[in-house]
Scaffold this motif. Sequence first.
Motif, PDB file in Angstrom:
ATOM      1  N   ALA A 148     -23.908  56.774  84.645  1.00 11.32           N
ATOM      2  CA  ALA A 148     -23.963  58.137  84.115  1.00 11.32           C
ATOM      3  C   ALA A 148     -22.678  58.856  84.510  1.00 11.32           C
ATOM      4  O   ALA A 148     -22.183  58.671  85.626  1.00 11.32           O
ATOM      5  N   TYR A 149     -22.141  59.622  83.570  1.00 13.80           N
ATOM      6  CA  TYR A 149     -20.889  60.346  83.802  1.00 13.80           C
ATOM      7  C   TYR A 149     -21.065  61.834  83.468  1.00 13.80           C
ATOM      8  O   TYR A 149     -20.403  62.336  82.558  1.00 13.80           O
ATOM      9  N   PRO A 150     -21.933  62.543  84.130  1.00 12.37           N
ATOM     10  CA  PRO A 150     -22.096  63.959  83.790  1.00 12.37           C
ATOM     11  C   PRO A 150     -20.840  64.753  84.169  1.00 12.37           C
ATOM     12  O   PRO A 150     -20.152  64.401  85.119  1.00 12.37           O
ATOM     13  N   ALA A 151     -20.600  65.823  83.395  1.00 12.87           N
ATOM     14  CA  ALA A 151     -19.467  66.688  83.718  1.00 12.87           C
ATOM     15  C   ALA A 151     -19.769  67.511  84.964  1.00 12.87           C
ATOM     16  O   ALA A 151     -18.872  67.859  85.721  1.00 12.87           O
ATOM     17  N   ALA A 152     -21.050  67.835  85.140  1.00 11.93           N
ATOM     18  CA  ALA A 152     -21.414  68.659  86.293  1.00 11.93           C
ATOM     19  C   ALA A 152     -22.827  68.341  86.747  1.00 11.93           C
ATOM     20  O   ALA A 152     -23.672  67.917  85.953  1.00 11.93           O
ATOM     21  N   LEU A 153     -23.061  68.548  88.030  1.00 11.00           N
ATOM     22  CA  LEU A 153     -24.411  68.481  88.579  1.00 11.00           C
ATOM     23  C   LEU A 153     -24.825  69.895  88.959  1.00 11.00           C
ATOM     24  O   LEU A 153     -24.049  70.634  89.573  1.00 11.00           O
ATOM     25  N   VAL A 154     -26.036  70.256  88.581  1.00 12.16           N
ATOM     26  CA  VAL A 154     -26.600  71.542  88.979  1.00 12.16           C
ATOM     27  C   VAL A 154     -27.648  71.246  90.043  1.00 12.16           C
ATOM     28  O   VAL A 154     -28.706  70.682  89.747  1.00 12.16           O
ATOM     29  N   ASP A 155     -27.319  71.601  91.262  1.00 13.30           N
ATOM     30  CA  ASP A 155     -28.138  71.180  92.400  1.00 13.30           C
ATOM     31  C   ASP A 155     -29.217  72.217  92.696  1.00 13.30           C
ATOM     32  O   ASP A 155     -28.930  73.336  93.128  1.00 13.30           O
ATOM     33  N   LEU A 156     -30.457  71.825  92.461  1.00 15.04           N
ATOM     34  CA  LEU A 156     -31.585  72.720  92.755  1.00 15.04           C
ATOM     35  C   LEU A 156     -32.191  72.407  94.120  1.00 15.04           C
ATOM     36  O   LEU A 156     -33.156  73.042  94.542  1.00 15.04           O
ATOM     37  N   GLY A 157     -31.652  71.419  94.777  1.00 11.34           N
ATOM     38  CA  GLY A 157     -32.308  70.860  95.962  1.00 11.34           C
ATOM     39  C   GLY A 157     -32.569  71.851  97.069  1.00 11.34           C
ATOM     40  O   GLY A 157     -33.493  71.660  97.854  1.00 11.34           O
ATOM     41  N   ARG A 158     -31.768  72.910  97.159  1.00 11.45           N
ATOM     42  CA  ARG A 158     -31.970  73.826  98.288  1.00 11.45           C
ATOM     43  C   ARG A 158     -32.689  75.114  97.885  1.00 11.45           C
ATOM     44  O   ARG A 158     -32.812  76.031  98.684  1.00 11.45           O
ATOM     45  N   LEU A 159     -33.139  75.185  96.647  1.00 13.69           N
ATOM     46  CA  LEU A 159     -33.871  76.393  96.245  1.00 13.69           C
ATOM     47  C   LEU A 159     -35.214  76.462  96.964  1.00 13.69           C
ATOM     48  O   LEU A 159     -35.855  75.439  97.187  1.00 13.69           O
ATOM     49  N   PRO A 160     -35.628  77.677  97.318  1.00 17.32           N
ATOM     50  CA  PRO A 160     -36.909  77.813  98.023  1.00 17.32           C
ATOM     51  C   PRO A 160     -38.098  77.527  97.107  1.00 17.32           C
ATOM     52  O   PRO A 160     -39.181  77.164  97.578  1.00 17.32           O
ATOM     53  N   GLU A 161     -37.929  77.692  95.833  1.00 12.06           N
ATOM     54  CA  GLU A 161     -39.028  77.426  94.912  1.00 12.06           C
ATOM     55  C   GLU A 161     -38.464  76.843  93.625  1.00 12.06           C
ATOM     56  O   GLU A 161     -37.268  76.956  93.367  1.00 12.06           O
ATOM     57  N   PRO A 162     -39.283  76.220  92.822  1.00 13.93           N
ATOM     58  CA  PRO A 162     -40.734  75.992  92.947  1.00 13.93           C
ATOM     59  C   PRO A 162     -41.026  74.794  93.853  1.00 13.93           C
ATOM     60  O   PRO A 162     -40.622  73.683  93.570  1.00 13.93           O
ATOM     61  N   ARG A 163     -41.731  75.059  94.923  1.00 13.61           N
ATOM     62  CA  ARG A 163     -41.920  74.046  95.941  1.00 13.61           C
ATOM     63  C   ARG A 163     -43.321  74.233  96.515  1.00 13.61           C
ATOM     64  O   ARG A 163     -43.784  75.363  96.660  1.00 13.61           O
ATOM     65  N   GLY A 164     -43.996  73.185  96.830  1.00 10.06           N
ATOM     66  CA  GLY A 164     -45.284  73.290  97.501  1.00 10.06           C
ATOM     67  C   GLY A 164     -46.467  73.020  96.572  1.00 10.06           C
ATOM     68  O   GLY A 164     -46.318  72.914  95.360  1.00 10.06           O
TER      69      GLY A 164
END
Lengths: 295, 869
Positions: A49-65
């Motif tokens: 895969a060769y995406p131009a950009a990664l949008v990192d949601l990994g540290r968002l507080p939500e939606p989680r749980g």
Amino acid sequence: MIPAAFDYIRPASLEEACRVLAEADAAGDDVKVLAGGQSLLPLLRLRLAYPAALVDLGRLPEPRGVEDRGDHVFVGALTTHDEVLRSGVVREQVPLLALATATVADPAVRHRGTFGGSMVHADPAGDLPAVALALDCVFVVRSSEGEREVPAAEFFVDYLESALGPGEVLLGVRVPKLGPGWGFHYEKFHRTAQAWAIVGVAAAVRREGGTIGEARIALTNMGPTPVRARATEAALRGLSPAPTGDGDGARDQVRDACGQADSGTSPPADLHAKPDYRRHLARVLTYRAVRAASG
Amino acid sequence: MSEQLDAGLIAERIAESDQLGEPSGAHEVGRARRRKEDARLVTGRTTWTDNIQLPGMLYMAFLRSPMAHARITRVDTSAARARPGVVAVYSGRDLAGEQGSLPCAWPVTDDIVIPDHPPMAVEEVRYAGEAVACVVATDRYKAADALEAIEVDYEPLDAVVDMTEALAEGSPLVHESGNRAFTWKFAGGDIDAAFRDAPVVIERTYVQQRLIPTAMEPRAVVATTDGDGFTLYSATQIPHVLRVMLALTTGIPEHKLRVVAPDVGGGFGSKLQVTAEEVLSLLVTRRLGKPVKWTESRSEGNLTVHHGRDQLQRISLAAERDGRVRGVRVDLLADMGAYLMLVTPGIPLLGAFMYNGIYKIDAYDFTCTGVFTTKMPTDAYRGAGRPEATFAIERAVDELAHELGLDPVEVRRRNWITHQEFPYDTICGLTYDSGNYEAATEKALALFGYDKLRAEQSDRRDRRDPVQLGIGVSTYTEMCGLAPSRVLGSLSYGAGGWEHASVRMLPTGKVEVVTGTSPHGQGHETAWSQIVADALGVPFGDVAVLHGDTAISHKGMDTYGSRSLVVGGVAVLAACEKVKDKARRIAAHMLEASADDIEFSAGSFTVRGTAEGRTIQELALATFAAHDLPDGVEPGLDADATFDPDNFSFPHGTHLCAVEVDTETGACAIRSYVAVDDVGSVVNPLIVEGQVHGGIAQGIGQALFEEAVHDTEGNLLTTTMADYLIPTAADLPDFTTDRTETPATSNPLGVKGVGEAGTIASTPAVVNAIVDALRPYGVHDVRMPCTPERIWRVVSEAGPPASGSGARAGAASAEAPAGTSAEAPASAPGTASAPGSRSGSDSGSGSGSASTRAPGSGEATSSSEGGAR
């Protein structure tokens, strides 16, 4: 391996993430959402895969749980597999999800990988899509335009392709509680503990008196998407699942019903199994899953 | 948390915990010491090659051939040179004048074909993954990106994937000289007499699939120069051999080249090599005058770390009706891959002397043909030739037992060398010095609960349980302690098999040991310290072991072939003896006594019958001061020793495996595993235990999980660990391990070596168990790895089981022995064939046929029902 260069964007909120994704789409940029990275990063490192950009949601507080919402359990997309496993609500209210999640890869992957990531990745060899399909889960999708709901039967479109449109992210999944009388089992067949399922069977069975009132069966890795074993589901209705002695007619009927588990599937061929073996496994494992779920 | 990462503290705690429950003053040899090197390893405080950072360092990346066989018609590196951060780009043609040919040190026959092996392909690529160009850049990301800008035109040539086809008339050629590298023959006794009129002949063909060694640490190289001399850091098992070979290959004079193996994370033989990347790193450093680093990715490693095994074994046993084996005939095809690397052709020869196993046989005939294919070259992999041999003989002996209706343990008992018969000269010309196969087997049977498991097996067979139980036996020996130099000479190997050690007494009484072995996970620092502590009477903690740097350890033959303790450990002991001899003379001088009257005990030299004495530490200081030494004695207690063994060592053991085979799915689960090994005297039981566990796991890997798979074009399909499966702890049972100790008589420590034992023993134990489980289905082989799919196909093609515990002859099934195409339904019913012929299943099924014939009748008869049960 080393990924090709990409831009990295870490939005501060889900709203911002949706906006970034919508803008990227408008600009024609190929962007990928990064959550736990357990499926995406290997693809990048292998330069598949060769995406131009990664949008990192990994540290968002939500939606989680995980949240108990009466008739269903809502699992936030960013909830890790490990958090799902540790949830008492999941174990008690939607045990099939717990059973399947416990078989996902290994502890290290389960600590990083997310519930939503597994769904959106839409790998038919993943364990959770079949669970969602068997339980008729509802996917809640967010974009700048607002929210929409997608039933599980429409969410998995093709191999590694979900129903998420450009600018959309998965908010979470409503996992229905099926109520009393239901039994569950996830039967996974793989060569090593960390390996993907050669075939998996997610089964939910409702006992009604001495017979099977309803069965919901979804298969892992039997086609480009997870697939319901509809013919077997129909054939099981009304059969007695009770394990009795050898030669008992009712028992053989369940096996016969499960003998149709592979009908309508198009299993892949790979190094671990050819299609005819996968079909055979689907029949045997469905029988075992149904027996375990109705036992 | 930081406390947990403090290597020093952890080392202290490890040392403290070792004291617990151990009486002070106990002998160090034999203690289950925890490894002193582990604290720095597990806390990440050590230096791996990839951790090394040097000023101005550049990074290399290799462009590799996407085709197994092709002519290179054009390489255009201009676009890559223009990429940001790129310092240089080289094609094979750019380096052709200086890169030489990668060495093969083992020309096994006079007429062997050793093709030119350029480190970087110039005109032709002969396996997928062969380097065709490299980029040198300011960071590894830029180097990787620039690879995509190199243009290469290939003119495809036919791949040569299958060994049998490679030898057929008209096959495409890997090299112009043909696809046969060599044929090596070896024989003892009268093989024709053994097979003539033999009442029973078992003929089988086994496939030793190609394996990928999969060390935890990938290969990594750092090369640097000060303008005059060169230093090469490499994740290698063989810094000493590498230095010699690189000097010969690159023309860098040996004294201007230092090779360092920092801590190395496993090798299993895969780092017993002179690699293209090592040579090319040196060449690039020489050109650019700057340090360069290369670290492989796992996928790159799967393609280009040399592979292991890959043999097609035809084995025939001639036996009496009572199960005694008369003779063994072996005809081997060994896949060399595209080139002969360091010891590629010698690997099958290491097995040549082991096909007799632990048995007394009258005649033996061995032929091995090395075959070129367009695949990554093969070379040493844990056991190197001996696992293959042990597999074939142990599988064939089980087949013989089945054919005769005898218990497999009983057939072994009727054939093995009894403990009274040692030393025993084998038909292969080796002298097994010691052993007690009866004792190890009895112990294993008791731990296993053999009779009870047989009863359960019988019950499951009677019930036609879909989950069948199988019991696998493997009794093995191996030749370890490579090697007596004169024997290596007689086998045309390019070097000796000795090992070197230095022991330095420091002024403060501490000890430095320099060893020529090169540990990469074996725990030599701990074991050598234990040996020295006992020999010199110094505390375990006062010994440091130095290794792996040719500037520190100038002389050595490195670590492989279960040789380190048996050869290198003995060299350490010999050096200690020399230190003691010198110390004794100095003590006698200081105590004004005759050296003959000086006694040594627990680190003190005393005058016999008195309390007067000097400790070795006092003598070390006195020798350092050198104020009062006897005439003619040089200052210093240091000593060197080089040990060249007279004989190999022969560990042995009995492994028993119980598997449950789910005949509905083909799934196979190991229920119990018992290993009783005899590795002679034991220096550190904990390290031995670790080696046995890891070895068994690796052998199970071959039996059940691992296989390098190529498509018909010669492309490797198992480039990632999702496709090349290795077992983890979660996939393995608990191992029950025990030992018998029959000391080796060939060295003063009585040790035999343990690095390969588990791997050699376990593979046939597991496969024997699976086949045993499926005997009622008429199955007599399952090709490795015994995947669920393969087991299911074998079972479903065989049809329903015969009733009861009697096994059914006929309808064995397995797939084509080599090649990658068909998992075609196997045909080959167990036809009987005339002894000596290779009819029937050899042509296709890969399993083989058993033939019995009435004595004197000369006619083959069906083998149904074998013998009396």
